[in-house]
Design a protein around this motif. Structure first.
Motif, short mmCIF file in Angstrom:
data_model
loop_
_atom_site.label_atom_id
_atom_site.label_comp_id
_atom_site.label_asym_id
_atom_site.label_seq_id
_atom_site.Cartn_x
_atom_site.Cartn_y
_atom_site.Cartn_z
N GLU A 60 -17.42 -37.04 -6.92
CA GLU A 60 -17.12 -35.82 -6.17
C GLU A 60 -16.56 -36.10 -4.78
OE1 GLU A 60 -19.07 -32.13 -6.32
OE2 GLU A 60 -20.52 -32.85 -7.77
N LYS A 61 -15.51 -35.36 -4.47
CA LYS A 61 -14.94 -35.39 -3.13
C LYS A 61 -14.77 -33.94 -2.68
CE LYS A 61 -12.09 -39.54 -3.99
NZ LYS A 61 -11.99 -39.64 -5.44
N HIS A 62 -15.08 -33.68 -1.43
CA HIS A 62 -14.90 -32.34 -0.87
C HIS A 62 -14.28 -32.46 0.52
CE1 HIS A 62 -17.17 -30.25 -4.02
NE2 HIS A 62 -17.97 -31.29 -4.00
N ASN A 63 -13.65 -31.41 0.94
CA ASN A 63 -13.02 -31.40 2.25
C ASN A 63 -14.05 -31.72 3.34
OD1 ASN A 63 -12.25 -29.79 4.86
ND2 ASN A 63 -10.34 -30.14 3.74
N LEU A 64 -13.72 -32.72 4.15
CA LEU A 64 -14.66 -33.17 5.18
C LEU A 64 -15.02 -32.06 6.16
CD1 LEU A 64 -16.18 -35.57 6.54
CD2 LEU A 64 -14.10 -35.97 7.88
N ARG A 65 -14.02 -31.28 6.56
CA ARG A 65 -14.25 -30.19 7.50
C ARG A 65 -15.21 -29.16 6.89
NH1 ARG A 65 -14.60 -28.23 12.49
NH2 ARG A 65 -12.75 -29.38 13.12
N LEU A 66 -15.03 -28.86 5.59
CA LEU A 66 -15.92 -27.90 4.94
C LEU A 66 -17.36 -28.44 4.92
CD1 LEU A 66 -16.41 -25.29 3.34
CD2 LEU A 66 -15.80 -26.55 1.26
N CYS A 67 -17.51 -29.71 4.57
CA CYS A 67 -18.86 -30.32 4.57
C CYS A 67 -19.48 -30.22 5.96
CB CYS A 67 -18.79 -31.78 4.14
SG CYS A 67 -18.26 -32.05 2.43
N TYR A 68 -18.68 -30.51 6.96
CA TYR A 68 -19.16 -30.44 8.35
C TYR A 68 -19.58 -29.01 8.70
CZ TYR A 68 -19.11 -30.61 13.45
OH TYR A 68 -19.45 -30.49 14.78
N ASP A 69 -18.72 -28.06 8.37
CA ASP A 69 -19.02 -26.65 8.66
C ASP A 69 -20.27 -26.17 7.92
OD1 ASP A 69 -16.83 -26.51 10.32
OD2 ASP A 69 -15.52 -25.51 8.85
N MET A 70 -20.54 -26.78 6.77
CA MET A 70 -21.72 -26.39 5.98
C MET A 70 -23.01 -27.02 6.50
SD MET A 70 -20.76 -24.31 3.52
CE MET A 70 -22.25 -24.34 2.55
N SER A 71 -22.91 -27.84 7.58
CA SER A 71 -24.07 -28.55 8.17
C SER A 71 -24.60 -29.64 7.25
CB SER A 71 -25.21 -27.57 8.53
OG SER A 71 -24.73 -26.47 9.25
N TYR A 72 -23.69 -30.24 6.47
CA TYR A 72 -24.05 -31.29 5.52
C TYR A 72 -24.57 -32.54 6.24
CZ TYR A 72 -23.21 -34.39 1.43
OH TYR A 72 -23.33 -35.27 0.38
N PHE A 73 -24.05 -32.81 7.44
CA PHE A 73 -24.27 -34.10 8.10
C PHE A 73 -25.37 -34.08 9.16
CE2 PHE A 73 -19.66 -33.99 6.93
CZ PHE A 73 -19.75 -34.87 5.86
N SER A 74 -26.16 -33.00 9.22
CA SER A 74 -27.29 -32.91 10.15
C SER A 74 -26.90 -33.22 11.59
CB SER A 74 -28.44 -33.82 9.70
OG SER A 74 -29.06 -33.31 8.54
N GLY A 75 -25.75 -32.66 12.00
CA GLY A 75 -25.36 -32.77 13.41
C GLY A 75 -24.45 -33.93 13.74
N LEU A 76 -24.20 -34.82 12.79
CA LEU A 76 -23.28 -35.93 13.04
C LEU A 76 -21.85 -35.40 13.15
CD1 LEU A 76 -24.49 -38.82 13.07
CD2 LEU A 76 -23.27 -39.26 10.93
N SER A 77 -21.06 -35.95 14.04
CA SER A 77 -19.67 -35.50 14.19
C SER A 77 -18.82 -36.02 13.04
CB SER A 77 -19.08 -36.00 15.51
OG SER A 77 -18.84 -37.40 15.44
#
Length: 554
Positions: free
Chosen positions: A221-238
Motif C-alpha cells: 500500500e502507498k498513499h499520498n504523503l500529504r493525506l497521511c499527514y493531514d490524517m494525523s498518521y505520523f503523531s506530529g512528525l513533519s
C-alpha cells in the motif's frame, strides 16, 4: 478484572516470557466473531490460538468491525450481492476503558472490548471501537467496515489500529517489549512510539518487528504523503522527518517500506516469499533484515480428529467411511445452496479462497472444451465446487464469481457457494478430495488454505508457489505443476502453460489414481496428513516468532 493494571490470566511458559503485542486488522478466531476477510485473518487467528497453546506472553490487538467484512448473499439470479449487517457479540467484555486519539487533527474517542482467553482458547485479545455516542458520525464509521473503500476512512482505520492499540497499552500499564505488526496496517503504532521516545528511532527499532505478506512491490500500500499527514498518521512528525525515515522519492508514502526502515527485524511468510522479499526490497538502503517464517494453521482447530485416529490405527475401512461422511455433510450445504445433489462416491475438487485476479479462480474454464470433457467424463466422474469472497469493490473478481455462477447453471456437478467463512471453509476442506490452488507464480506469498485442507485428507493440486515448495512431494503427498521459466513468459503464456499442466496432471495422474488405485490414493492422503501435522501447525510458527523475531540475540 482491573484492566488498568492488566495481567495475562494464565501462567506464562518460561520459554516465552518476552512481552509481545500483536497488531492485526483482522482475526479469524471463530465463525461467530466476524472480524476477518481472508488469509491474513486466518493466519492471525491461528497465531492467537497457538499463543494460548504455548502459554506465550502475547496480547492481540484488533478492531471490532461493526459490520464485519460483508455478508456474501445472492441477487435473485444467484449472482453476488454484498450485504452489511450489524454484528452483536455478547461474549465480549466491556473493559470500561475509553480514551482519545488524534485523527485528522481532531480528538476521536476509542472504546475497548476484551476477549477472555478461555472463550475460544486464544491469547488475551483487545478490540478497538470508535462507534460510541461521544463521536460524530464520521468518526463512528471508522470501525464499521473492514477495508473500507474510502481512502481517508482506510487511513483512519490504520491509525485506530496502530496509534489506538499503542495508546491502549499505555492506558492499561501493560509494558510490551515487542510490537509485532501483521502487515503494515498498524504502522502508526511506530510513530506513536517515536513520539513517546522523543524522536529516538533506535528505541522504536528495539521494539518493532514486522511480518510482510505481499510478494510484489505494487501490491504494497502507498498513499499520498500529504493525506497521511493531514490524517494525523505520523503523531506530529513533519512530512520532512517522515521522508527522511521512509526514504523513497515522490509524493506517495510507502507503508511497507517505512515499516522495514523502522523495524528491528521482519519476516516473509514462506521460504520462497522471504527470498522474493529480500530481492524486492534490497534496492532500498537502511531496511531491516528479512527472515523467513512460514505461515501455518492451528492443527487442533482444523485437523479432523477421527480421520487422524483411523489413519494412526491403520484402519482403512474407518478412514474411508469417515471421509465419505465428511463429504456427505458438505454436500448437504451444496444441496441447500444450489439444488444440486452431489454423490460422495464421486471425486470432488474444491477451489476456495479469496477471489483475486492472480489466484485465477476460473483458470480451468479458460479451455471450455477440456472443462466440459472433464465434467462429462463417465469413466472418471468429477464434481467441482467454488467458494470465496471477492473484495466488494473488486468488480473484476465479482465478475469472475458471477461468470462461474452462470456456468454452474448448466451442470449438475458444478456448484458455486456463498458465505466463505471459517465454518464453510472447514466443511469444504473436510469434504473435498482435491484442494485446487492455481495462483500465478510467484504472486502467492504463502497460501495457507492448502495446509488445513491436508489436515482433513484433502490432497493439494497446486502451482509451485508460496508454502508448497517446502511441503510438496509430487505423487506422494500432493501434485504440483512443475515450475517453468515464468519470468520470460507473458501472462497469457504462463496461464496457458499452467492450464495445460493442471489438466494433464488431473486427467493422467490424479483421476486414474483415485478410481483405479484407491489404496495408493489413500496413501497420498495420509502422507499429506502426516507431513502437514507438525511442520505446518501454527504452534511451530508461534515458537519461531519468539526464536527468530522476538529473541534473535539468543
Amino acid at each position: 478484572m482491573d484492566f488498568k493494571n492488566f495481567k495475562i490470566p494464565y501462567s506464562i511458559n518460561e520459554k516465552y516470557t518476552k512481552k509481545a503485542a500483536y497488531f492485526s486488522m483482522e482475526f479469524a478466531i471463530e465463525q461467530v466473531l466476524k472480524i476477518y476477510s481472508g488469509g491474513l485473518g486466518f493466519l492471525a487467528g491461528s497465531h492467537m490460538r497457538s499463543a494460548y497453546n504455548l502459554k506465550q506472553d502475547v496480547v492481540g490487538i484488533g478492531i471490532l468491525w461493526k459490520f464485519g467484512y460483508y455478508d456474501q448473499a445472492r441477487n435473485h439470479d444467484q449472482t453476488l450481492q454484498p450485504t452489511w449487517t450489524r454484528k452483536m457479540y455478547s461474549f465480549l467484555e466491556d473493559t470500561g476503558i475509553k480514551f482519545q486519539i488524534e485523527i485528522h487533527s481532531a480528538p476521536v474517542w476509542v472504546k475497548v472490548w476484551y476477549l477472555d482467553p478461555e472463550i475460544f482458547h486464544t491469547a488475551p485479545m483487545f478490540f478497538l471501537s470508535t462507534d460510541v455516542p461521544e463521536n460524530d458520525h464520521i468518526s463512528k464509521t471508522i470501525c464499521h467496515k473492514l477495508y473500507d473503500a474510502n481512502e481517508s476512512t482506510k487511513l483512519a482505520q490504520y491509525i485506530l489500529l496502530g496509534k489506538g492499540g499503542a495508546k491502549l497499552l499505555d492506558e492499561m500499564n501493560i509494558e510490551r517489549e515487542v510490537y509485532h505488526l501483521n502487515e503494515a496496517h498498524g504502522l502508526p503504532a511506530a510513530f506513536h512510539l517515536l513520539k513517546k521516545y522523543n524522536g529516538n528511532l533506535q528505541k522504536v527499532k528495539e521494539k518493532l518487528v514486522f511480518t510482510t505478506h505481499t510478494p510484489e512491490e505494487a501490491g504494497n500500500e502507498k498513499h499520498n504523503l500529504r493525506l497521511c499527514y493531514d490524517m494525523s498518521y505520523f503523531s506530529g512528525l513533519s512530512m520532512e522527518e517522515v521522508k527522511k525515515i521512509e526514504g523513497s522519492e515522490g509524493e506517495l508514502f510507502n507503508h511497507s517500506l517505512c515499516a522495514l526502515k523502522m523495524a528491528r527485524i521482519a519476516n516473509g511468510v514462506s521460504e520462497l516469499h522471504g527470498v522474493v522479499s529480500r530481492a524486492m526490497w534490497s534496492k532500498y538502503p537502511g531496511i531491516c533484515e528479512i527472515k523467513s517464517i512460514t505461515n501455518a494453521q492451528e492443527f487442533k482447530y482444523w485437523g479432523d480428529k477421527e480421520l487422524y485416529i483411523a489413519k494412526d490405527e491403520n484402519n482403512d475401512t474407518i478412514f474411508d467411511y469417515r471421509k465419505k461422511l465428511l463429504k456427505k455433510r458438505l454436500f448437504k450445504i451444496v444441496a441447500d445452496q444450489t439444488g444440486n445433489l452431489f454423490d460422495p462416491d464421486i471425486f470432488t475438487i474444491v477451489w476456495a479462497r479469496r477471489f483475486a485476479g492472480y489466484k485465477r479462480a476460473d483458470l480451468l474454464l479458460h479451455d471450455k472444451d477440456r472443462f466440459y470433457k472433464l465434467l462429462n467424463n463417465s469413466k472418471y466422474p468429477v464434481q467441482i465446487i467454488w467458494a470465496g469472497k471477492p473484495y466488494p469493490m473488486d468488480y473484476s473478481s465479482i465478475s469472475t464469481f458471477n461468470t462461474l455462477v452462470e456456468e454452474s447453471k448448466n451442470h449438475k456437478n458444478m456448484a458455486v457457494l456463498t458465505g466463505y467463512e471459517l465454518s464453510l471453509s472447514k466443511s469444504l476442506k473436510q469434504g473435498s478430495d482435491l484442494w485446487l490452488n492455481n495462483p500465478r507464480v510467484p504472486r502467492e506469498a504463502s497460501g495457507t488454505s492448502g495446509m488445513s485442507a491436508a489436515m482433513n485428507g484433502s490432497v493439494n493440486l497446486s502451482t509451485d508457489d508460496g508454502w508448497i515448495p517446502e511441503f510438496a512431494k509430487h505423487g506422494e503427498n500432493s501434485f504440483v505443476v512443475p515450475k517453468c521459466d515464468y519470468e520470460n513468459m507473458s501472462i497469457y503464456e504462463q496461464d496457458n502453460y499452467d492450464l495445460n499442466k493442471l489438466y494433464e496432471i488431473l486427467e493422467n495422474e490424479i483421476l486414474p489414481l483415485y478410481y483405479d488405485q484407491p489404496k495408493k490414493w489413500r496413501k497420498v492422503q495420509q502422507n499429506a496428513m502426516n507431513d502437514v501435522k507438525d511442520q505446518f501447525n501454527s504452534d511451530r510458527m508461534a515458537d519461531e516468532y519468539y526464536e527468530l523475531l522476538y529473541n534473535p540475540q539468543k
